[in-house]
Design a protein around this motif. Structure first.
Motif, PDB file in Angstrom:
ATOM      1  N   LEU A 173       0.898  -1.208   0.150  1.00 51.81           N
ATOM      2  CA  LEU A 173      -0.015   0.003  -0.203  1.00 51.81           C
ATOM      3  C   LEU A 173       0.843   1.127  -0.135  1.00 51.81           C
ATOM      4  CD1 LEU A 173      -2.555  -0.940   2.727  1.00 51.81           C
ATOM      5  CD2 LEU A 173      -2.841  -1.301   0.284  1.00 51.81           C
ATOM      6  N   SER A 174       1.736   1.302   0.955  1.00 53.99           N
ATOM      7  CA  SER A 174       2.449   2.653   1.049  1.00 53.99           C
ATOM      8  C   SER A 174       3.832   2.108   1.817  1.00 53.99           C
ATOM      9  CB  SER A 174       1.870   3.593   1.886  1.00 53.99           C
ATOM     10  OG  SER A 174       2.418   4.636   2.103  1.00 53.99           O
ATOM     11  N   CYS A 175       4.883   2.933   1.529  1.00 48.93           N
ATOM     12  CA  CYS A 175       6.091   2.790   2.179  1.00 48.93           C
ATOM     13  C   CYS A 175       6.823   4.347   2.457  1.00 48.93           C
ATOM     14  CB  CYS A 175       7.097   1.950   1.325  1.00 48.93           C
ATOM     15  SG  CYS A 175       8.606   1.541   2.137  1.00 48.93           S
ATOM     16  N   ILE A 176       7.540   4.181   3.535  1.00 55.81           N
ATOM     17  CA  ILE A 176       8.325   5.478   4.064  1.00 55.81           C
ATOM     18  C   ILE A 176       9.766   5.036   4.078  1.00 55.81           C
ATOM     19  CG2 ILE A 176       7.734   5.302   6.535  1.00 55.81           C
ATOM     20  CD1 ILE A 176       7.405   8.435   6.604  1.00 55.81           C
ATOM     21  N   LYS A 177      10.371   5.928   3.577  1.00 53.91           N
ATOM     22  CA  LYS A 177      11.848   5.713   3.768  1.00 53.91           C
ATOM     23  C   LYS A 177      12.337   6.585   5.112  1.00 53.91           C
ATOM     24  CE  LYS A 177      16.404   6.341   1.605  1.00 53.91           C
ATOM     25  NZ  LYS A 177      16.923   7.296   0.067  1.00 53.91           N
ATOM     26  N   GLY A 178      12.901   5.610   6.284  1.00 52.49           N
ATOM     27  CA  GLY A 178      13.264   6.117   7.351  1.00 52.49           C
ATOM     28  C   GLY A 178      14.331   7.288   7.478  1.00 52.49           C
ATOM     29  N   THR A 179      15.122   7.417   6.433  1.00 52.61           N
ATOM     30  CA  THR A 179      16.109   8.383   6.578  1.00 52.61           C
ATOM     31  C   THR A 179      15.849   9.790   6.111  1.00 52.61           C
ATOM     32  OG1 THR A 179      16.961   7.840   4.479  1.00 52.61           O
ATOM     33  CG2 THR A 179      17.997   6.919   6.278  1.00 52.61           C
ATOM     34  N   ASP A 180      14.886   9.851   5.174  1.00 50.36           N
ATOM     35  CA  ASP A 180      14.535  11.144   4.737  1.00 50.36           C
ATOM     36  C   ASP A 180      12.870  11.340   4.453  1.00 50.36           C
ATOM     37  OD1 ASP A 180      15.126  10.437   1.027  1.00 50.36           O
ATOM     38  OD2 ASP A 180      13.463   9.810   2.491  1.00 50.36           O
ATOM     39  N   GLY A 181      12.182  10.344   5.058  1.00 48.98           N
ATOM     40  CA  GLY A 181      10.635  10.560   4.994  1.00 48.98           C
ATOM     41  C   GLY A 181       9.963  10.591   3.707  1.00 48.98           C
ATOM     42  N   SER A 182      10.741  10.130   2.591  1.00 51.97           N
ATOM     43  CA  SER A 182      10.234  10.138   1.376  1.00 51.97           C
ATOM     44  C   SER A 182       9.017   8.882   1.285  1.00 51.97           C
ATOM     45  CB  SER A 182      11.000  10.084   0.361  1.00 51.97           C
ATOM     46  OG  SER A 182      11.902   8.909   0.541  1.00 51.97           O
TER      47      SER A 182
END
Length: 122
Positions: A48-57
């Motif tokens: 469904l969705s994913c967030i990159k921990g280092t930059d919040g993208s």
């Protein structure tokens, strides 16, 4: 040890909202991306969705764009999935998981939570 735990599922009427939480081990978001998935009975697991921990993208699958929002808290110890305008077809078990890069492919994810049931029904 990398661990994730979902909560926040439940029964909601069509058009309603829920916020799912995924509590993650300390520093998980310093090294991993965290995604949300769902699996309905008889269907494949869907990213469904994913967030990159280092930059919040963030990335989203088309079917939830504009309705679901992924976010983290200031301490980076939880990842949330805000779900608005829910539909009966959103009924599924929802999972969070961690991967080394942003993705919506279940096979890219190395550790999974236990899941939380979301039921959308009147």
């Amino acid at each position: 040890q990398l661990q994730l735990a979902e909560s926040g599922g439940g029964l909601v009427q069509p058009g309603g909202s829920l916020r799912l939480s995924c509590v993650v081990s300390e520093r998980t978001l310093d090294y991993y991306s965290v995604g949300w998935f769902r699996q309905a009975p008889g269907k494949e697991r869907e990213g469904l969705s994913c967030i990159k921990g280092t930059d919040g993208s963030t990335i989203y699958t088309e079917s939830v764009k504009g309705r679901f929002t992924i976010s983290t808290d200031n301490d980076k110890r939880a990842v949330y999935l805000q779900m608005d305008n829910l539909r009966p077809e959103d009924t599924a078990v929802y999972y969070c998981a961690a991967a080394h890069w942003p993705s919506l492919k279940p096979t890219d994810f190395v550790t999974w939570g236990q899941g939380t049931q979301v039921t959308v029904s009147s």
